[in-house]
Enzyme design. Structure first.
Site, PDB file in Angstrom:
ATOM      1  CG  ASP A   1     -45.058  52.896 -38.826  1.00  0.00           C
ATOM      2  OD1 ASP A   1     -45.972  53.617 -38.375  1.00  0.00           O
ATOM      3  OD2 ASP A   1     -44.097  53.351 -39.474  1.00  0.00           O
TER       4      ASP A   1
ATOM      5  CG  ASN B   1     -45.886  57.344 -30.913  1.00  0.00           C
ATOM      6  OD1 ASN B   1     -45.839  56.118 -30.787  1.00  0.00           O
ATOM      7  ND2 ASN B   1     -45.483  57.940 -32.025  1.00  0.00           N
TER       8      ASN B   1
HETATM    9  C1  IPE Z   1     -42.962  53.931 -34.122  1.00  0.00           C
HETATM   10  O1  IPE Z   1     -43.843  54.337 -35.120  1.00  0.00           O
HETATM   11  C2  IPE Z   1     -43.661  53.722 -32.840  1.00  0.00           C
HETATM   12  C3  IPE Z   1     -44.717  52.700 -32.820  1.00  0.00           C
HETATM   13  C4  IPE Z   1     -44.987  51.828 -33.757  1.00  0.00           C
HETATM   14  C5  IPE Z   1     -45.482  52.668 -31.625  1.00  0.00           C
HETATM   15  P1  IPE Z   1     -43.987  55.869 -35.505  1.00  0.00           P
HETATM   16  O2  IPE Z   1     -44.899  55.910 -36.665  1.00  0.00           O
HETATM   17  O3  IPE Z   1     -44.350  56.674 -34.336  1.00  0.00           O
HETATM   18  O4  IPE Z   1     -42.492  56.228 -35.935  1.00  0.00           O
HETATM   19  P2  IPE Z   1     -41.939  57.446 -36.753  1.00  0.00           P
HETATM   20  O5  IPE Z   1     -42.280  58.658 -35.979  1.00  0.00           O
HETATM   21  O6  IPE Z   1     -42.597  57.413 -38.093  1.00  0.00           O
HETATM   22  O7  IPE Z   1     -40.462  57.196 -36.857  1.00  0.00           O
HETATM   23  C1  IPE Z   2     -48.557  52.881 -35.758  1.00  0.00           C
HETATM   24  O1  IPE Z   2     -49.254  53.476 -36.808  1.00  0.00           O
HETATM   25  C2  IPE Z   2     -49.291  52.962 -34.434  1.00  0.00           C
HETATM   26  C3  IPE Z   2     -48.715  53.921 -33.467  1.00  0.00           C
HETATM   27  C4  IPE Z   2     -47.607  54.565 -33.622  1.00  0.00           C
HETATM   28  C5  IPE Z   2     -49.450  54.117 -32.246  1.00  0.00           C
HETATM   29  P1  IPE Z   2     -49.107  55.015 -37.104  1.00  0.00           P
HETATM   30  O2  IPE Z   2     -50.127  55.731 -36.280  1.00  0.00           O
HETATM   31  O3  IPE Z   2     -47.722  55.446 -36.930  1.00  0.00           O
HETATM   32  O4  IPE Z   2     -49.550  55.102 -38.623  1.00  0.00           O
HETATM   33  P2  IPE Z   2     -48.831  55.924 -39.763  1.00  0.00           P
HETATM   34  O5  IPE Z   2     -47.388  55.615 -39.708  1.00  0.00           O
HETATM   35  O6  IPE Z   2     -49.123  57.345 -39.492  1.00  0.00           O
HETATM   36  O7  IPE Z   2     -49.487  55.431 -41.022  1.00  0.00           O
HETATM   37 MG    MG Z   3     -46.093  55.674 -38.152  1.00  0.00          MG
END
Ligand code: IPE
Ligand code: IPE
Ligand code: MG
Length: 251
Positions: free
Chosen positions: A20, A68
């Site tokens: 994340d 996502n």
């Molecule tokens: C969780 O991260 C999913 C992945 C790392 C692929 P998100 O960034 O999507 O999670 P939430 O929505 O903040 O809980």
């Molecule tokens: C994790 O990073 C990657 C995916 C969920 C694909 P994020 O895209 O969730 O990045 P933040 O949480 O918005 O910083």
């Molecule tokens: Mg995230």
């Protein structure tokens, strides 16, 4: 001082990672979110290399959750493209290193080209005996349990088993990754302390490690630190990052 066999036995067998913080990392540098996703690929490489050197049995990386899809279309499209590019460029190297790649999740929603690439990568590496790398894509822990329950329900409907025959193992055998140990260690980067519908059943007893580092910053030292934390949590002994690094050299 512990000998290396004791150390080896105390390593987590299955590590799961919620990668994340790509977006926040990019934003703090004045770049678009996708820049963070691209940089995140390097962190994936480092994590896999380090885990393989430690002879970890399995690593499961959360790449794209079933939630996502709600992100802007452009970001979702780029993530899919990135996924195809990385699969194409990295699979041979994984194969050469005897690593086994699997993609877990509901693959039916991916476009044909991506489904094809996934099938080829899984097929090429299917006989490898080294570490198993699971990429969780369009994965959700609730989806996983639901699809397992559907299979159990069909067996009940066909009269093969009765509802009273259903035990934990009856369901567990139909979950993805049922051939692997449950998760010992969950790592989540970027400071968020939640599971975000990642593996629910398989993490029932996992130790959970949360770090403020954003995913693109995650490297060999970060993983070693997380593993040392895990081994000390298990209270088997006080082990240091240095000892784990020495183990990497030995292995
Ligand atoms: C969780 O991260 C999913 C992945 C790392 C692929 P998100 O960034 O999507 O999670 P939430 O929505 O903040 O809980
Ligand atoms: C994790 O990073 C990657 C995916 C969920 C694909 P994020 O895209 O969730 O990045 P933040 O949480 O918005 O910083
Ligand atoms: Mg995230």
């Amino acid at each position: 001082m512990q000998n290396s066999q004791t150390l080896n036995e105390s390593l987590p067998k299955h590590i799961a990672v919620i990668m994340d913080g790509n977006g926040r990392w990019a934003k703090s540098r004045g770049k678009p979110r996708v820049f963070g996703h691209k940089r995140g690929v390097a962190a994936v490489r480092k994590t896999i290399t380090t885990a393989a050197r430690l002879h970890i049995k399995a690593i499961t990386l959360f790449a794209f959750s079933s939630e996502n899809w709600r992100r802007p279309e452009e970001e979702v499209g780029l993530l899919m493209e990135l996924f195809i590019t990385v699969l194409t460029s990295e699979v041979k190297k994984l194969h050469k290193n005897n690593l086994r790649l699997r993609v877990i999740g509901d693959k039916s929603r991916f476009n044909d080209r991506l489904q094809q690439k996934i099938a080829e990568a899984e097929e090429l590496t299917s006989e490898n005996t080294g570490m198993v790398i699971n990429i969780a894509a369009n994965y959700g822990g609730k989806w996983d349990i639901t699809q397992a329950v559907q299979k159990v329900a069909s067996r009940v409907a066909s009269g093969d088993i009765t509802p009273q025959d259903i035990e934990e193992q009856t369901i567990a055998q139909y979950l993805t990754m049922s051939d692997l140990d449950d998760v010992d260690l969950l790592i989540r980067t970027s400071g968020e302390c939640r599971i975000s519908n990642f593996m629910l059943w398989q993490m029932a007893y996992a130790e959970m490690y949360f770090t403020e580092e954003h995913w693109p910053e995650f490297n060999e030292d970060s993983l070693v630190k997380a593993i040392a934390w895990f081994m000390n949590r298990e209270r088997r002994f006080g082990c240091t990052g240095e000892q784990i690094k020495a183990l990497m050299e030995e292995n």
